[in-house]
Write a protein that holds these residues in place. Structure first.
Motif, PDB file in Angstrom:
ATOM      1  N   ASP A 229     134.105 114.875  55.099  1.00 14.52           N
ATOM      2  CA  ASP A 229     133.618 115.949  54.291  1.00 14.52           C
ATOM      3  C   ASP A 229     132.171 115.455  53.984  1.00 14.52           C
ATOM      4  N   ALA A 230     131.150 116.402  54.495  1.00 15.22           N
ATOM      5  CA  ALA A 230     129.467 115.988  54.289  1.00 15.22           C
ATOM      6  C   ALA A 230     129.275 116.324  52.741  1.00 15.22           C
ATOM      7  N   ARG A 231     130.020 116.678  52.092  1.00 14.77           N
ATOM      8  CA  ARG A 231     129.945 116.541  50.608  1.00 14.77           C
ATOM      9  C   ARG A 231     129.873 115.583  49.860  1.00 14.77           C
ATOM     10  N   TYR A 232     130.113 114.504  50.557  1.00 10.49           N
ATOM     11  CA  TYR A 232     130.111 113.003  50.173  1.00 10.49           C
ATOM     12  C   TYR A 232     129.352 112.188  50.980  1.00 10.49           C
ATOM     13  N   VAL A 233     128.802 111.337  50.441  1.00  7.37           N
ATOM     14  CA  VAL A 233     127.970 110.200  51.141  1.00  7.37           C
ATOM     15  C   VAL A 233     128.726 108.887  51.332  1.00  7.37           C
ATOM     16  N   LEU A 234     128.636 108.350  52.518  1.00  8.85           N
ATOM     17  CA  LEU A 234     129.241 106.921  52.405  1.00  8.85           C
ATOM     18  C   LEU A 234     128.541 105.843  52.082  1.00  8.85           C
ATOM     19  N   CYS A 235     128.785 104.986  51.079  1.00  3.73           N
ATOM     20  CA  CYS A 235     127.885 104.105  50.336  1.00  3.73           C
ATOM     21  C   CYS A 235     128.646 102.587  50.147  1.00  3.73           C
ATOM     22  N   ARG A 236     127.862 101.738  49.959  1.00  7.82           N
ATOM     23  CA  ARG A 236     128.326 100.432  49.099  1.00  7.82           C
ATOM     24  C   ARG A 236     129.032 100.736  48.098  1.00  7.82           C
ATOM     25  N   ARG A 237     130.208  99.999  47.470  1.00 11.05           N
ATOM     26  CA  ARG A 237     130.751 100.211  46.357  1.00 11.05           C
ATOM     27  C   ARG A 237     129.374 100.175  45.173  1.00 11.05           C
ATOM     28  N   PRO A 238     129.560 101.058  44.241  1.00 10.80           N
ATOM     29  CA  PRO A 238     128.294 101.247  43.603  1.00 10.80           C
ATOM     30  C   PRO A 238     128.051  99.957  42.615  1.00 10.80           C
ATOM     31  N   SER A 239     126.999  99.661  41.764  1.00 12.71           N
ATOM     32  CA  SER A 239     126.708  98.912  41.004  1.00 12.71           C
ATOM     33  C   SER A 239     125.760  99.415  40.116  1.00 12.71           C
ATOM     34  N   VAL A 240     126.142  99.476  38.775  1.00 11.42           N
ATOM     35  CA  VAL A 240     125.277  99.738  37.564  1.00 11.42           C
ATOM     36  C   VAL A 240     125.032  98.482  36.723  1.00 11.42           C
ATOM     37  N   MET A 241     123.746  98.347  36.352  1.00 15.16           N
ATOM     38  CA  MET A 241     123.463  97.325  35.389  1.00 15.16           C
ATOM     39  C   MET A 241     122.595  97.942  34.503  1.00 15.16           C
ATOM     40  N   THR A 242     122.970  97.682  33.218  1.00 15.09           N
ATOM     41  CA  THR A 242     122.159  98.236  31.905  1.00 15.09           C
ATOM     42  C   THR A 242     122.043  96.924  30.851  1.00 15.09           C
ATOM     43  N   GLY A 243     121.059  96.846  29.974  1.00 11.32           N
ATOM     44  CA  GLY A 243     120.932  95.735  29.158  1.00 11.32           C
ATOM     45  C   GLY A 243     120.622  96.412  27.644  1.00 11.32           C
ATOM     46  N   GLY A 244     119.773  95.831  27.143  1.00  8.62           N
ATOM     47  CA  GLY A 244     119.271  95.990  26.005  1.00  8.62           C
ATOM     48  C   GLY A 244     119.041  97.735  25.474  1.00  8.62           C
ATOM     49  N   GLU A 245     118.863  98.272  26.657  1.00 12.52           N
ATOM     50  CA  GLU A 245     118.375  99.809  26.624  1.00 12.52           C
ATOM     51  C   GLU A 245     119.424 100.448  26.298  1.00 12.52           C
ATOM     52  N   LEU A 246     120.679 100.222  26.589  1.00  8.34           N
ATOM     53  CA  LEU A 246     121.858 101.010  26.691  1.00  8.34           C
ATOM     54  C   LEU A 246     122.051 101.636  25.156  1.00  8.34           C
ATOM     55  N   THR A 247     122.237 102.962  25.219  1.00 10.41           N
ATOM     56  CA  THR A 247     122.742 103.787  23.868  1.00 10.41           C
ATOM     57  C   THR A 247     123.928 104.697  24.202  1.00 10.41           C
ATOM     58  N   LEU A 248     124.569 104.935  23.254  1.00 11.12           N
ATOM     59  CA  LEU A 248     126.025 105.727  23.320  1.00 11.12           C
ATOM     60  C   LEU A 248     125.800 106.859  24.184  1.00 11.12           C
TER      61      LEU A 248
END
Length: 431
Positions: A229-248
């Motif tokens: 299904d081309a509505r999806y894209v094949l990617c490496r498993r994602p990684s999100v990194m956040t630090g002191g800037e993170l807010t709720l």
């Protein structure tokens, strides 16, 4: 026949309007807006823009033609086999403009939320088994205390939350990155989701790295094209990194008042991958409040988001959450919160032998010959002044400072006691 895990978990391409799982009016309006904004007339181009197979795009065009919103221009060129061209009628342009006032979104058809739930179940983070060999390779640039990988491996493979704690400069952030790099397989990420007629943007090139299969093996792409299904894209498993800037509020849907669409929150973009909260305790939000936000998702494997209307809905929460902090966990969280973090791993300062290994490895990284005399100078003259308190960041800090001095003063790239003394002044502050 060899197994192809990516092909087995690939979302099947819809071939009828019903199989998309979307409301007919929503699809029709996206078609009209896309043709209007991009001036498309060719079936193949329209299908590509909508991320669907041409027969499905043709079916959608036929529906709009039946509503007198699209008309046929005829074939391009003299050949009777040339593809037909289409354009919006006056009524079609009016409908496209009206639809754009409700939402500026056009392009790939979104994936309904219920289909995303099913796709997430096929590619869970818990299925990404990390072998001892792969974890060691991803951490090979680090000097870790004995037994550290034996603790990390089971924690990561469990797919459960992990807390890395210890003094600053011990390499907790680097360990988190190593865990991310050890996740070597690929998953399918939706470009956009749909819920209640609202479009939510998920794919983010900052978070998601496209897999290389389509470039490396175009024949494989053609074979997969019939089912992917081309509505999806094949990617490496994602990684999100956040630090002191993170807010709720970064963990909630972000509504764009101009485009009238939503941006997925960080944890939704990290579905099927890793979410690293670095420097926990340095955010403007209290650490306990941040942990409380994660308690239900980490235990129940779902999260609850809200639309502008106040309507709440559930989304899958399939994410390995890694917390990293320099503070004592018992001072930041109550017992209930600590119980819900399954793995708690202390990352301590290196001992003398490990510091020597770090210094040698760092010297080679900077293409500086490891100097036994400099090591002896550090260990006998400098560190006793600091109660022999070593840290992993000391070696790269000192060597980088020395090389900067050499570059500025036109000196040969080398380590000397005099240059180490000058770098040492920037490593510690005098009280």
């Amino acid at each position: 026949m060899a197994n192809h895990p990516e092909r087995e978990k690939a979302p099947k391409s819809p071939h009828t309007l019903e199989e998309t799982g979307l409301e007919a009016v929503l699809m029709r309006d996206i078609l009209l807006k896309t043709m209007f904004r991009r001036s498309l007339t060719n079936l193949v181009d329209i299908a590509k823009a909508l991320a669907v197979v041409p027969p499905l795009a043709q079916e959608l065009i036929d529906v709009a033609r039946g509503d007198n919103l699209i008309e046929t221009l005829g074939a391009r060129g003299a050949s009777t086999t040339s593809a037909l061209r289409y354009q919006l009628t006056e009524g079609g342009r009016a409908r496209a403009l009206d639809a754009l006032t409700q939402s500026e979104y056009y392009g790939a058809l979104p994936v309904p939320l219920d289909q995303f739930w099913k796709q997430t179940a096929k590619q869970q983070i818990g299925d990404a088994v990390i072998s001892q060999e792969r974890l060691e390779k991803s951490m090979s640039h680090l000097v870790l205390p004995a037994g550290m990988l034996d603790k990390l491996g089971p924690a990561v493979n469990s797919g459960r939350s992990v807390l890395l704690y210890g003094p600053p400069g011990t390499g907790k952030s680097s360990i988190s990155n190593g865990i991310r790099d050890a996740l070597g397989d690929n998953i399918y990420v939706p470009q956009f989701l749909e819920y209640g007629g609202q479009v939510i943007s998920v794919y983010d090139p900052i978070v998601h790295t496209l897999a290389k299969t389509s470039v490396d093996n175009p024949n494989a792409l053609r074979r997969a094209g019939a089912t992917h299904d081309a509505r999806y894209v094949l990617c490496r498993r994602p990684s999100v990194m956040t630090g002191g800037e993170l807010t709720l509020d970064m963990l909630d849907l972000n509504y764009n008042k101009v485009s009238r669409t939503y941006q997925a929150p960080l944890q939704l973009k990290a579905t099927g991958g890793v979410f690293i909260i670095d420097d926990l305790g340095r955010q403007s939000e209290p650490p306990q409040a941040l942990i409380n936000r994660w308690i239900v998702p980490m235990e129940a494997s779902f999260d609850i988001l809200s639309l502008q209307s106040g309507q709440k809905f559930m989304v899958p929460f399939d994410t390995l959450v890694i917390f990293s902090t320099n503070f004592a966990p018992t001072e930041m969280f109550d017992g209930a919160a600590l119980r819900r973090i399954y793995y708690k791993i202390k990352v301590d300062n290196p001992n003398r032998d490990d510091f020597i290994k770090v210094f040698v490895k760092t010297s080679r990284h900077y293409k500086i010959k490891p100097d036994e005399g400099i090591l002896t100078y550090l260990l006998k003259e400098k560190y006793p002044e600091r109660d022999n308190q070593f840290a992993n960041y000391h070696a790269p800090f000192l060597i980088d400072q020395v090389l900067s001095i050499c570059d500025y003063e036109g000196l040969p790239k080398q380590l000397t006691p005099e240059l180490i003394d000058r770098a040492w002044e920037n490593l510690f502050l005098e009280e």
